[in-house]
Design a protein around this motif. Structure first.
Motif, short mmCIF file in Angstrom:
data_model
loop_
_atom_site.label_atom_id
_atom_site.label_comp_id
_atom_site.label_asym_id
_atom_site.label_seq_id
_atom_site.Cartn_x
_atom_site.Cartn_y
_atom_site.Cartn_z
N ASN A 281 -37.35 51.90 -45.08
CA ASN A 281 -36.61 51.50 -46.27
C ASN A 281 -35.46 52.47 -46.51
N ILE A 282 -34.23 52.02 -46.36
CA ILE A 282 -33.06 52.87 -46.62
C ILE A 282 -32.82 52.86 -48.12
N VAL A 283 -32.96 54.04 -48.75
CA VAL A 283 -32.94 54.13 -50.22
C VAL A 283 -31.66 54.74 -50.76
N GLY A 284 -30.81 55.25 -49.89
CA GLY A 284 -29.54 55.83 -50.32
C GLY A 284 -28.64 56.03 -49.13
N ILE A 285 -27.33 55.96 -49.38
CA ILE A 285 -26.35 56.10 -48.30
C ILE A 285 -25.16 56.89 -48.81
N ASP A 286 -24.67 57.81 -48.01
CA ASP A 286 -23.32 58.31 -48.22
C ASP A 286 -22.55 58.23 -46.92
N LEU A 287 -21.26 57.99 -47.04
CA LEU A 287 -20.35 58.01 -45.88
C LEU A 287 -19.20 58.92 -46.25
N VAL A 288 -18.98 59.94 -45.42
CA VAL A 288 -18.09 61.04 -45.80
C VAL A 288 -17.05 61.35 -44.73
N GLU A 289 -16.11 62.21 -45.12
CA GLU A 289 -15.11 62.84 -44.25
C GLU A 289 -14.02 61.90 -43.74
N VAL A 290 -13.82 60.75 -44.39
CA VAL A 290 -12.64 59.94 -44.08
C VAL A 290 -11.44 60.59 -44.75
N ALA A 291 -10.47 61.01 -43.95
CA ALA A 291 -9.25 61.63 -44.44
C ALA A 291 -8.07 60.78 -43.96
N PRO A 292 -7.62 59.84 -44.77
CA PRO A 292 -6.71 58.80 -44.30
C PRO A 292 -5.35 59.28 -43.83
N GLU A 293 -4.91 60.44 -44.28
CA GLU A 293 -3.57 60.91 -43.90
C GLU A 293 -3.46 61.23 -42.41
N TYR A 294 -4.58 61.40 -41.73
CA TYR A 294 -4.55 61.68 -40.29
C TYR A 294 -4.62 60.42 -39.45
N ASP A 295 -4.61 59.26 -40.10
CA ASP A 295 -4.71 57.99 -39.38
C ASP A 295 -3.82 56.96 -40.08
N HIS A 296 -2.61 56.85 -39.62
CA HIS A 296 -1.66 55.96 -40.28
C HIS A 296 -1.89 54.49 -39.91
N THR A 297 -2.79 54.23 -38.99
CA THR A 297 -3.14 52.84 -38.69
C THR A 297 -4.15 52.29 -39.70
N GLY A 298 -4.89 53.18 -40.36
CA GLY A 298 -5.94 52.76 -41.29
C GLY A 298 -7.24 52.37 -40.63
N MET A 299 -7.33 52.54 -39.30
CA MET A 299 -8.53 52.04 -38.61
C MET A 299 -9.79 52.83 -38.99
N THR A 300 -9.64 54.10 -39.35
CA THR A 300 -10.82 54.89 -39.71
C THR A 300 -11.46 54.37 -40.98
#
Length: 320
Positions: A281-300
């Protein structure tokens, strides 16, 4: 014209570039004492814990914007390979509660505000999904589970993040898994994707194993295969899932502060996360460290949004 159940004829088309930018265009709920949903998404735009390139404070905003790509007004998302409609709005409700307040230069107060937000979500009986921010925001997230019963932490990451203390720093983005392992309600850790030069010295790896961690590199993961890796995760438990976007290869996720070559590809993780949702049972999620300025395509940011939405889809599908 018949609706056929997909929702196209029920109101506006509401294309991705139209309207207010909440996560997957979910309703906005700023009354944290009135959260009524299966899933509540909160931003933690904090990046004072970084040791190299900053910029993850803009991660939540970029992930939200990218997530609109997956919100064409359908009643859920049909996956033809699985022949499943995931996240039907008629069966799974989701709200975006905005961001935890961040106080510049004050790590403790900012982390406290993240913890407060997660506690509000848990009190409402919703699944918390936290958009980082750097990986230090996992520390207050795990703190918020102190009254939720035992949890097993599953980490997707290039780095072990098991530093105890370095020059007095205990709550940076190199420390969260050490802080988690110290909790008596954290029964163990599965750390996947660890590779190359890590933020943690050799003794940290020994400490991690001594404190209940199972550590696998990307090459280990691929040699064993998804099924064998899942067998190493304790079955039937409550899992807290923490995903550092640098766990993925920078060829598909360049927008991060500390990219590391040799990472996971999309289907590596999709298949694992699908299996994890079936195993416990997955009871919590975090997704971290997306820094958009290093990817001008937006794919990250698009990858981050897609991974989260696919994970949520599988969680609620397998709960049936």
């Amino acid at each position: 014209m018949a609706d056929n159940g997909h929702g196209y004829e029920q109101g506006r088309l509401d294309l991705p570039f139209v309207g207010i930018c909440t996560f997957a265009k979910s309703p906005l709920c700023l009354d944290w004492d009135n959260i009524k949903a299966d899933v509540a998404v909160v931003g933690a735009p904090f990046d004072f814990g970084t040791q190299w390139r900053a910029g993850a404070r803009f991660g939540p905003r970029s992930i939200r914007e990218a997530s609109t790509l997956f919100s064409f007004g359908h009643d859920g998302a049909y996956d033809f390979e699985d022949d499943v409609v995931y996240m039907p709005k008629s069966k799974v409700s989701m709200v975006d509660i905005g961001d935890a307040d961040i106080v510049h230069t004050d790590t403790i107060k900012s982390h406290d505000n993240v913890e407060y937000a997660v506690r509000k979500i848990l009190k409402a009986g919703a699944l918390p999904v936290v958009l980082g921010g750097d990986h230090s925001v996992n520390i207050p997230c795990i703190n918020a589970f102190d009254d939720q019963g035992p949890i097993h932490v599953v980490q997707i990451d290039a780095h072990l993040d098991f530093v105890d203390e370095r020059h007095g720093v205990r709550f940076g983005h190199g420390n969260p898994m050490r802080r988690a392992a110290e909790k008596d309600y954290v029964t163990g850790l599965t750390q996947l994707g660890i590779r190359n030069v890590s933020s943690t010295a050799r003794e940290g790896y020994a400490d991690a194993r001594r404190m209940g961690s199972d550590i696998l590199s990307v090459r280990d993961f691929r040699k064993l295969g998804v099924a064998a890796v899942l067998e190493r995760v304790p079955a039937g438990k409550n899992y807290y899932l923490t995903i550092d976007i640098d766990g993925f290869d920078p060829s598909i996720a360049p927008g991060t502060g500390t990219p590391s070559h040799g990472g996971f590809l999309y289907y590596d993780m999709l298949e694992f996360l699908d299996g994890l949702a079936q195993r416990g049972n997955i009871v919590g999620i975090d997704l971290v460290e997306v820094a958009p300025e290093y990817d001008h395509t937006g794919m990250t940011a698009i990858l981050a949004a897609q991974v989260l939405l696919n994970t949520l889809g599988r969680i609620f599908h397998h709960k049936k």
